[in-house]
Design a protein around this motif. Sequence first.
Motif, short mmCIF file in Angstrom:
data_model
loop_
_atom_site.label_atom_id
_atom_site.label_comp_id
_atom_site.label_asym_id
_atom_site.label_seq_id
_atom_site.Cartn_x
_atom_site.Cartn_y
_atom_site.Cartn_z
N ASP A 79 0.82 -1.21 0.00
CA ASP A 79 0.00 0.00 0.00
C ASP A 79 0.86 1.26 0.00
O ASP A 79 0.50 2.28 -0.60
CB ASP A 79 -0.93 0.00 1.21
N LEU A 103 -5.10 -8.23 -5.34
CA LEU A 103 -6.45 -7.69 -5.44
C LEU A 103 -7.31 -8.46 -6.43
O LEU A 103 -8.53 -8.53 -6.28
CB LEU A 103 -6.38 -6.21 -5.84
N THR A 157 -2.46 0.56 7.70
CA THR A 157 -2.44 1.31 6.45
C THR A 157 -1.12 2.08 6.36
O THR A 157 -0.36 2.15 7.33
CB THR A 157 -3.61 2.31 6.41
N ALA A 172 -12.97 -2.48 6.89
CA ALA A 172 -12.19 -2.46 5.66
C ALA A 172 -12.09 -3.87 5.11
O ALA A 172 -12.45 -4.85 5.79
CB ALA A 172 -10.80 -1.88 5.92
N GLU A 200 -8.13 -2.07 1.91
CA GLU A 200 -8.99 -1.10 1.24
C GLU A 200 -9.99 -0.55 2.25
O GLU A 200 -10.86 -1.27 2.74
CB GLU A 200 -9.72 -1.76 0.06
N ASP A 201 -9.83 0.73 2.56
CA ASP A 201 -10.75 1.38 3.51
C ASP A 201 -11.18 2.72 2.94
O ASP A 201 -10.73 3.15 1.88
CB ASP A 201 -10.10 1.55 4.89
N ASP A 202 -12.07 3.38 3.67
CA ASP A 202 -12.60 4.66 3.21
C ASP A 202 -12.18 5.79 4.14
O ASP A 202 -12.85 6.82 4.22
CB ASP A 202 -14.12 4.61 3.11
#
Length: 206
Positions: free
Chosen positions: A24, A95, A152, A167, A182-184
Amino acid sequence: MPAHVYTVKNLAESGIRFPPPVLDTAAREGPGVAFRITGVLAIMFIVFSCTAGLLGSFPESGVTVLRVIGLLFCMDAGFRFFRWFRHIRIRQKILSQAQGVPAEPLALVLQGNPETVSGQLSAVRSIIAGKRPRVAVVYKETGTKKPKFYITPYRTVQDWQLPSGTALLYRHHSREHYYVIEDDFDFIKSRSPAGIFSGAVSPADF
């Protein structure tokens, strides 16, 4: 400082350890600052050696040394770019092939250690620059009795709030240190200074 913000040392004392977010970080930051510096130095040394050789202002041995140094910087930049490109390819493969596992936000972790001199200097530089220290979100995988923890990339945040939802965690099938989160969480650079030493951070009972 909020109760859910910790140092790496605090979390380690509580038994919470996590591999660095290599994939990441590569996706977010690109080849990195070191790649850019070595690339610029490589170009400078090669151009300077060629110019000096054409003008005859340097002895042949000096020109050779400049070219060798430039070549070494070029090789270093190439290695860094190849490593970054490899991490990006691994991330894309994970992914596309791995099954996402829900992970819940646990805490925010500060980059560095404010208990050390280097960590304090880093915090002071952040305050002088008018921005908050960099933090990462610690996630705990769900659906298992022995959950593992992941983070992250470190980023500058606008506030100290944890993400509101879960996530998705994607892991490499054989190399546990390769994973994608993958988060917001909305990371935004802040212009307001933050006092990193405003309160003691103590381990929580996880």
